[in-house]
Design a protein around this motif. Structure first.
Motif, mmCIF file in Angstrom:
data_model
loop_
_atom_site.group_PDB
_atom_site.id
_atom_site.type_symbol
_atom_site.label_atom_id
_atom_site.label_comp_id
_atom_site.label_asym_id
_atom_site.label_seq_id
_atom_site.Cartn_x
_atom_site.Cartn_y
_atom_site.Cartn_z
ATOM 1 N N LEU A 9 13.777 -10.044 5.799
ATOM 2 C CA LEU A 9 12.498 -9.720 6.439
ATOM 3 C C LEU A 9 12.670 -8.708 7.558
ATOM 4 C CD1 LEU A 9 10.649 -13.152 6.575
ATOM 5 C CD2 LEU A 9 9.973 -11.105 5.315
ATOM 6 N N TYR A 10 13.723 -8.866 8.337
ATOM 7 C CA TYR A 10 14.007 -7.920 9.411
ATOM 8 C C TYR A 10 14.262 -6.522 8.843
ATOM 9 C CZ TYR A 10 16.265 -5.804 13.460
ATOM 10 O OH TYR A 10 16.599 -4.968 14.491
ATOM 11 N N VAL A 16 9.610 -0.471 6.973
ATOM 12 C CA VAL A 16 8.179 -0.210 7.160
ATOM 13 C C VAL A 16 7.939 0.551 8.463
ATOM 14 C CG1 VAL A 16 5.949 -1.317 7.588
ATOM 15 C CG2 VAL A 16 7.401 -2.123 5.731
ATOM 16 N N ALA A 17 8.589 0.132 9.540
ATOM 17 C CA ALA A 17 8.383 0.782 10.839
ATOM 18 C C ALA A 17 8.839 2.241 10.818
ATOM 19 C CB ALA A 17 9.125 0.012 11.928
ATOM 20 N N PHE A 18 10.032 2.505 10.292
ATOM 21 C CA PHE A 18 10.527 3.874 10.250
ATOM 22 C C PHE A 18 9.751 4.727 9.255
ATOM 23 C CE2 PHE A 18 14.253 2.024 12.340
ATOM 24 C CZ PHE A 18 14.454 2.963 13.339
ATOM 25 N N TYR A 22 7.663 8.063 10.336
ATOM 26 C CA TYR A 22 7.931 9.336 9.661
ATOM 27 C C TYR A 22 6.638 9.908 9.084
ATOM 28 C CZ TYR A 22 10.069 12.703 6.482
ATOM 29 O OH TYR A 22 10.419 13.853 5.826
ATOM 30 N N GLY A 23 5.847 9.073 8.478
ATOM 31 C CA GLY A 23 4.584 9.534 7.910
ATOM 32 C C GLY A 23 3.590 9.965 8.965
ATOM 33 N N LEU A 24 3.502 9.233 10.055
ATOM 34 C CA LEU A 24 2.579 9.595 11.134
ATOM 35 C C LEU A 24 3.014 10.871 11.847
ATOM 36 C CD1 LEU A 24 1.700 6.145 12.710
ATOM 37 C CD2 LEU A 24 0.179 7.687 11.474
#
Length: 54
Positions: A9-10, A16-18, A22-24
């Motif tokens: 999960l970590y 997901v965070a990275f 990157y997308g934003l």
């Protein structure tokens, strides 16, 4: 919850965070800004032995 599931999960959360950052970044920072920033970069000359960097 066992340790393996917590680590999975970590790791998924990190992906997901990275991925989101990157997308934003491609949406928030315009391409023209990046091109100007790259063009303004300085090249560092190699100093000869005995020379002091400025």
């Amino acid at each position: 919850m066992n340790a393996g599931a917590k680590l999975a999960l970590y790791g998924a959360g990190l992906v997901v965070a990275f991925g989101a950052s990157y997308g934003l970044a491609s949406v928030i920072v315009p391409a023209s800004f990046v091109a100007d920033w790259v063009a303004s970069g300085e090249t560092h000359a190699v100093n000869e032995p005995g020379e002091h960097p400025e």
